[in-house]
Design a protein around this motif. Structure first.
Motif, PDB file in Angstrom:
ATOM      1  N   ALA A   1       0.849  -1.195   0.000  1.00 40.59           N
ATOM      2  CA  ALA A   1       0.000   0.000   0.000  1.00 40.59           C
ATOM      3  C   ALA A   1       0.885   1.246   0.000  1.00 40.59           C
ATOM      4  O   ALA A   1       1.446   1.633   1.024  1.00 40.59           O
ATOM      5  CB  ALA A   1      -0.931  -0.004   1.209  1.00 40.59           C
TER       6      ALA A   1
ATOM      7  N   ASP B   1      -0.513  -0.970  -4.445  1.00 39.86           N
ATOM      8  CA  ASP B   1      -1.855  -0.435  -4.269  1.00 39.86           C
ATOM      9  C   ASP B   1      -1.690   1.073  -4.151  1.00 39.86           C
ATOM     10  O   ASP B   1      -0.899   1.540  -3.338  1.00 39.86           O
ATOM     11  CB  ASP B   1      -2.418  -1.134  -3.021  1.00 39.86           C
TER      12      ASP B   1
ATOM     13  N   HIS C   1      -7.210   2.584  -5.806  1.00 39.42           N
ATOM     14  CA  HIS C   1      -8.289   2.736  -4.835  1.00 39.42           C
ATOM     15  C   HIS C   1      -8.726   4.179  -4.756  1.00 39.42           C
ATOM     16  O   HIS C   1      -8.068   5.051  -5.292  1.00 39.42           O
ATOM     17  CB  HIS C   1      -7.755   2.406  -3.440  1.00 39.42           C
TER      18      HIS C   1
ATOM     19  N   ARG D   1     -15.415  -2.443  -3.737  1.00 43.79           N
ATOM     20  CA  ARG D   1     -15.101  -2.401  -2.313  1.00 43.79           C
ATOM     21  C   ARG D   1     -16.395  -2.491  -1.527  1.00 43.79           C
ATOM     22  O   ARG D   1     -17.270  -1.627  -1.639  1.00 43.79           O
ATOM     23  CB  ARG D   1     -14.357  -1.118  -1.961  1.00 43.79           C
TER      24      ARG D   1
ATOM     25  N   HIS E   1     -13.522  -6.523  -2.747  1.00 49.67           N
ATOM     26  CA  HIS E   1     -12.456  -5.971  -1.925  1.00 49.67           C
ATOM     27  C   HIS E   1     -13.050  -5.473  -0.622  1.00 49.67           C
ATOM     28  O   HIS E   1     -14.171  -4.938  -0.603  1.00 49.67           O
ATOM     29  CB  HIS E   1     -11.818  -4.796  -2.675  1.00 49.67           C
TER      30      HIS E   1
ATOM     31  N   GLY F   1      -9.540  -1.544   8.193  1.00 49.89           N
ATOM     32  CA  GLY F   1      -9.000  -0.428   8.956  1.00 49.89           C
ATOM     33  C   GLY F   1      -7.521  -0.649   9.117  1.00 49.89           C
ATOM     34  O   GLY F   1      -6.931  -1.449   8.388  1.00 49.89           O
ATOM     35  N   SER F   2      -6.928   0.044  10.073  1.00 54.71           N
ATOM     36  CA  SER F   2      -5.482  -0.035  10.189  1.00 54.71           C
ATOM     37  C   SER F   2      -5.075  -0.334  11.616  1.00 54.71           C
ATOM     38  O   SER F   2      -5.829  -0.088  12.558  1.00 54.71           O
ATOM     39  CB  SER F   2      -4.868   1.283   9.731  1.00 54.71           C
ATOM     40  N   GLN F   3      -3.861  -0.887  11.756  1.00 58.37           N
ATOM     41  CA  GLN F   3      -3.281  -1.189  13.065  1.00 58.37           C
ATOM     42  C   GLN F   3      -4.167  -2.196  13.812  1.00 58.37           C
ATOM     43  O   GLN F   3      -4.495  -2.034  14.978  1.00 58.37           O
ATOM     44  CB  GLN F   3      -3.072   0.139  13.833  1.00 58.37           C
TER      45      GLN F   3
ATOM     46  N   GLY G   1      -3.931  -3.309   6.847  1.00 57.71           N
ATOM     47  CA  GLY G   1      -4.266  -2.974   8.231  1.00 57.71           C
ATOM     48  C   GLY G   1      -3.533  -3.788   9.269  1.00 57.71           C
ATOM     49  O   GLY G   1      -3.881  -3.735  10.451  1.00 57.71           O
ATOM     50  N   HIS G   2      -2.525  -4.549   8.839  1.00 55.86           N
ATOM     51  CA  HIS G   2      -1.816  -5.437   9.766  1.00 55.86           C
ATOM     52  C   HIS G   2      -1.027  -4.626  10.795  1.00 55.86           C
ATOM     53  O   HIS G   2      -0.149  -3.838  10.445  1.00 55.86           O
ATOM     54  CB  HIS G   2      -0.899  -6.377   8.974  1.00 55.86           C
TER      55      HIS G   2
ATOM     56  N   GLU H   1      -3.011  -6.376   1.183  1.00 55.78           N
ATOM     57  CA  GLU H   1      -2.449  -5.055   0.876  1.00 55.78           C
ATOM     58  C   GLU H   1      -1.779  -4.421   2.093  1.00 55.78           C
ATOM     59  O   GLU H   1      -2.273  -3.434   2.629  1.00 55.78           O
ATOM     60  CB  GLU H   1      -3.571  -4.126   0.399  1.00 55.78           C
TER      61      GLU H   1
ATOM     62  N   GLY I   1       0.637  -2.080   4.192  1.00 55.47           N
ATOM     63  CA  GLY I   1       1.412  -0.855   4.000  1.00 55.47           C
ATOM     64  C   GLY I   1       2.323  -0.658   5.205  1.00 55.47           C
ATOM     65  O   GLY I   1       3.537  -0.845   5.145  1.00 55.47           O
ATOM     66  N   ARG I   2       1.699  -0.334   6.326  1.00 58.65           N
ATOM     67  CA  ARG I   2       2.415  -0.072   7.563  1.00 58.65           C
ATOM     68  C   ARG I   2       3.381  -1.198   7.947  1.00 58.65           C
ATOM     69  O   ARG I   2       4.523  -0.934   8.344  1.00 58.65           O
ATOM     70  CB  ARG I   2       1.381   0.102   8.692  1.00 58.65           C
TER      71      ARG I   2
HETATM   72  C1  LIG Z   1      -4.490   2.200   3.836  1.00 53.95           C
HETATM   73  C2  LIG Z   1      -4.892   1.028   3.062  1.00 53.95           C
HETATM   74  C3  LIG Z   1      -4.117  -0.135   3.095  1.00 53.95           C
HETATM   75  C4  LIG Z   1      -2.887  -0.284   3.951  1.00 53.95           C
HETATM   76  O1  LIG Z   1      -3.160  -0.174   5.306  1.00 53.95           O
HETATM   77  P1  LIG Z   1      -2.023  -0.483   6.376  1.00 53.95           P
HETATM   78  O2  LIG Z   1      -2.663  -0.231   7.664  1.00 53.95           O
HETATM   79  O3  LIG Z   1      -0.915   0.462   6.100  1.00 53.95           O
HETATM   80  O4  LIG Z   1      -1.607  -1.894   6.153  1.00 53.95           O
HETATM   81  C5  LIG Z   1      -4.502  -1.179   2.296  1.00 53.95           C
HETATM   82  N1  LIG Z   1      -5.606  -1.095   1.509  1.00 53.95           N
HETATM   83  C6  LIG Z   1      -6.390  -0.007   1.473  1.00 53.95           C
HETATM   84  C7  LIG Z   1      -7.562   0.039   0.603  1.00 53.95           C
HETATM   85  C8  LIG Z   1      -6.052   1.088   2.245  1.00 53.95           C
HETATM   86  O5  LIG Z   1      -6.824   2.177   2.215  1.00 53.95           O
END
Ligand SMILES: *Cc1c(COP(=O)(O)O)cnc(C)c1O
Length: 444
Positions: free
Chosen positions: A76, A97, A120, A166, A216, A220-222, A259-260, A301, A303-304
């Protein structure tokens, strides 16, 4: 250029558990990452500066490939993107992504294969869509009903574009209200419960130039527990089963988003990726088996979890102030290079580096240099009691959602990014200068 230093002191692993695996303590108080002493990075590039451990980024990409061998792993880009990052992610075999024409254009002009990119966005601009079609992006994730007709028109009757939809699985997960996106009452996605997702899918199926490849969702995140992902698999597979019944539709892909969760401070929990991969695989196979539909290919996906732990922010202390109850340690950066504490109350564990201190630890609040009382980088942390102007502070786990969210506040300029690897440091992104800022200011 630096030579690789042999570590001479071993710290307890616990203290450095959130630091990159390459971190060593050369002398008491003197940390090196990627074989480069951080004090040397600060000296060479100035502060504030972001340091990115290339091997850590690559290793995290490999871990995903290893634990999700049959899945498509997309990095991401919004967590952090620069051209080097694009190269590393590509070389490690991940897709990408993106959420804007800017992220997309940077990746493709750096040589990233557009067919391995997914676009996205809850509100894609005409430019986002035009760029995606012009560059041949792999898939576009539909996030609102109005987008369907717009996209179909832009693709044209003879064109062809792969899309996903989504959906909102109606699941609450994530480290903070502002980063929960799987619940009904937020701006992302189309609700399964209210039928908007089903309605949008039927409209897409009416557009011959749009090929629906899958569903899809992004919770969320974290997120630090596997459970919400399993619940999401059940909900989305439930919808896939109904679509199969109603339209005879077989969707080849299921994208579970990212969101991992990661640990920002020693002792905090991170999401167990091995358990996630294993349990999601089992849940997906069972749910599809029960519904009598083929098992779709999984897409994830992160990112973090790829960029976050690979980055370190370095600051110089500019002022130390003792007020009634508090010791404020003010550094030369702040909310303009890391808005996360102010946005979501995130906690960090900064460390004094570059010198040893014999003093006991004292509770302090590390603040930035910006003109807001909320410009706090780390509240109630422990630093040596003799912390003073000129000291260097390092904030680990600074690789994701720092620089990518940086602002121009107070015109201090955004910090540079230096990569470290095997004893060498190199500049990836230079510091934003006053000339950069002045050159955009074209009116009088
Ligand atoms: C932000 C986002 C991610 C990545 O999220 P992380 O918490 O950084 O892993 C993946 N997919 C979508 C659609 C996002 O908006």
């Amino acid at each position: 250029m630096t030579t690789l230093h042999e570590p001479t002191v071993t710290t307890t692993p616990d203290e450095l558990s959130v630091w990159p695996a390459s971190t060593t303590e050369l002398r008491p108080g003197d940390l090196a990452v990627g074989g480069v002493p951080l004090a040397e990075v600060a000296e060479r590039f100035g502060t504030p500066v972001y340091v990115l451990d290339e091997a850590e980024v690559r290793e995290r990409c490999r871990t995903y490939r290893h634990v999700f061998p049959d899945a498509e792993v997309l990095y991401a880009a919004k967590a952090f993107l620069c051209r080097a990052m694009v190269h590393w992610v590509e070389e490690e075999g991940l897709g990408l992504d993106v959420c804007s024409a800017g992220e997309l254009e940077l990746a493709v002009t750096t040589g990233f294969p557009p067919e391995k990119i997914v676009l996205h966005g809850n509100a894609k601009s005409p430019r986002d869509l035009e760029t995606a079609l012009r560059l041949g992006v792999g898939r576009i994730v539909i996030d609102s009903p109005s987008e369907i007709a717009r996209l179909a028109a832009a693709v044209g009757p003879d064109g062809h574009q792969k899309v996903m939809v989504r959906v909102v699985p109606g699941i609450s997960a994530g480290g903070h209200d502002k980063i929960r996106t799987g619940t009904e009452d937020q701006k992302f996605g189309l609700s399964i419960r209210d039928g908007y997702a089903q309605h949008a899918i039927a409209r897409i199926l009416d557009q011959p130039q749009l090929e629906l490849t899958g569903l899809h969702c992004h919770l969320g995140s974290q997120i630090t527990s596997v459970k919400p992902y399993l619940a999401a698999v059940r909900r989305v597979v439930g919808l896939m089963a109904r679509l199969h019944e109603q339209h005879g539709l077989v969707l080849p892909e299921l994208d579970l988003g990212g969101g991992h969760g990661i640990a920002y401070r020693p002792g905090e929990e991170a999401l167990d990726l091995t358990a996630l991969a294993r349990k999601v695989r089992t849940e997906l196979t069972e749910a599809c088996g029960a519904a009598g539909i083929p098992v779709p290919r999984l897409v994830v996906e992160p990112g973090r979890a790829i960029a976050g732990p690979a980055g370190i922010a370095l600051y110089h202390v500019l002022a130390v102030k003792r007020t009634g109850d508090h010791i404020f340690v003010a550094v030369d950066g702040g909310m303009s290079d890391n808005p996360r504490p102010a946005l979501y109350g995130v906690r960090y564990a900064p460390r004094l580096i570059g010198r040893a201190s014999a003093e006991p630890m004292a509770p302090v609040t590390v603040v930035g240099r910006h003109c807001e009382a909320g410009d706090v980088l780390a509240a109630d942390v422990e630093l040596p009691a003799d912390v003073r102007p000129g000291d260097l502070l390092a904030v680990p786990v600074a690789g994701a959602y720092h620089l990518s969210m940086a602002s121009g506040y107070n015109l201090v300029g955004r910090p540079p990014v230096a990569a470290v690897r095997a004893g060498h440091a190199r500049l990836l992104v230079r510091r934003e200068s006053l000339d950069d800022i002045r050159s955009r200011d074209v009116g009088l």
